[in-house]
Design an enzyme around this catalytic site. Structure first.
Site, PDB file in Angstrom:
ATOM      1  N   GLU A  82     -45.601  10.061  18.901  1.00  0.00           N
ATOM      2  CA  GLU A  82     -44.263   9.850  19.451  1.00  0.00           C
ATOM      3  C   GLU A  82     -43.159   9.860  18.407  1.00  0.00           C
ATOM      4  O   GLU A  82     -41.977   9.956  18.742  1.00  0.00           O
ATOM      5  CB  GLU A  82     -44.233   8.542  20.245  1.00  0.00           C
ATOM      6  CG  GLU A  82     -45.052   8.618  21.536  1.00  0.00           C
ATOM      7  CD  GLU A  82     -45.022   7.336  22.350  1.00  0.00           C
ATOM      8  OE1 GLU A  82     -44.670   6.289  21.776  1.00  0.00           O
ATOM      9  OE2 GLU A  82     -45.355   7.389  23.536  1.00  0.00           O
ATOM     10  N   GLU A 113     -67.387   3.720  15.622  1.00  0.00           N
ATOM     11  CA  GLU A 113     -66.653   2.666  14.913  1.00  0.00           C
ATOM     12  C   GLU A 113     -67.526   1.962  13.867  1.00  0.00           C
ATOM     13  O   GLU A 113     -66.991   1.271  12.988  1.00  0.00           O
ATOM     14  CB  GLU A 113     -66.103   1.642  15.896  1.00  0.00           C
ATOM     15  CG  GLU A 113     -67.157   0.782  16.580  1.00  0.00           C
ATOM     16  CD  GLU A 113     -66.520  -0.297  17.447  1.00  0.00           C
ATOM     17  OE1 GLU A 113     -66.845  -1.473  17.232  1.00  0.00           O
ATOM     18  OE2 GLU A 113     -65.705   0.048  18.328  1.00  0.00           O
TER      19      GLU A 113
END
Length: 294
Positions: A82, A113
């Site tokens: 963004e 992870e």
């Protein structure tokens, strides 16, 4: 060790969550969410340090790199993506990495992870340098992938920041600045996409926005480096010119075209009554800050 993390503890206020009415569930969630900004307020000093790091990186030609797994990784990627349309920043200036790669943004990649080594490899793939700032994000504060990334970043000499939602987080040991926002037990035990996720989203918004303000991408409270890549953004650009200079729509549109859709240049042209070339020179001397250019 999970039972010691506040993000994993059971919430005393929601022990009967499964028998609450929809209205009661929503009220409870809303009430719990209201505690998040209060928890963030306790960490403003650390967030401020992180912003100074990022501004320094930008001024030196470095980058802001977010890295995390699951919800944390997705929030980092979201904030990075963004920045380009909001602040007109080049895509490489703010980047986000998620454990498991691009696929993990829309689909869980089990076990990714837990790969500590991959965190460092992902940063190495973009030739991380000591000019960059790496922000490791993990609600639990113990994600191996993030720890590996922060270790590698430290070895390279990059500035390091950690964002977690537990005090005494493991990842804090590997960061020069650590932000530990204790959001407490979730209404749904262990679902850290809730309060913890909200806290992380707010913190990343704070860091990227304050950093962009710090390098001149905002005039007053207007995002003057907006990129006019669609009709909505073209109209927003013209409105920003109008709001900055108090001219009407026709004049704003005229200068928007004269400035080759460069909103900052158009504003300077109007306020200084100068040419496009002169506006660019003024902005360059002012390091992109409109106020200084004026």
């Amino acid at each position: 060790m999970l039972e010691k993390l506040t993000t994993e503890k059971r919430n005393d206020n929601t022990m009967n969550l499964d028998v609450m009415s929809i209205h009661e569930i929503l009220e409870t969630m809303n009430r719990e969410d209201q505690t998040v900004p209060q928890a963030i307020a306790m960490e403003i000093h650390s967030i401020e340090k992180a912003v100074h790091y990022v501004i320094q990186s930008f001024q030196e030609g470095g980058r802001l790199i977010y890295i995390g797994a699951g919800t944390s990784g997705r929030l980092g990627v979201l904030d990075a993506v963004e920045c380009k349309p909001t602040f007109g920043s080049p895509p490489e200036m703010v980047q986000g990495f998620i454990a498991g790669g691009v696929k993990a943004f829309t689909e869980a990649v089990e076990g990714a992870e837990d790969d500590e080594e991959q965190g460092g490899k992902d940063l190495a793939s973009i030739t991380l340098s000591n000019k960059d700032t790496v922000i490791g994000i993990a609600a639990s504060g113990r994600t191996p992938y993030v720890i590996g990334a922060l270790k590698y970043a430290s070895e390279i000499g990059a500035k390091t920041v950690s964002v977690s939602c537990n005090k005494g987080a493991e990842i804090s040991k590997y960061a020069s600045v650590f932000i530990e926002v204790e959001t407490g037990p979730e209404i749904l035990t262990g679902s850290t996409r809730l309060k913890a996720g909200t806290a992380q989203k707010l913190i990343l918004n704070m860091i990227s926005t304050a950093s962009m303000i710090g390098i001149g991408k905002v005039y007053k409270n207007l995002m003057v480096d907006v990129q006019s890549t669609n009709l909505k953004l073209v109209e927003r650009s013209k409105r920003i010119i109008m709001q900055s200079t108090e001219v009407d729509y026709e004049i704003a549109s005229e200068y928007f075209e004269k400035a080759n859709h460069n909103v900052k240049a158009a504003i300077v042209m109007i306020l200084l009554q100068c040419s496009y070339e002169e506006a660019l020179v003024s902005l360059k001397k002012a390091n992109g800050f409109i106020r200084k250019a004026l």
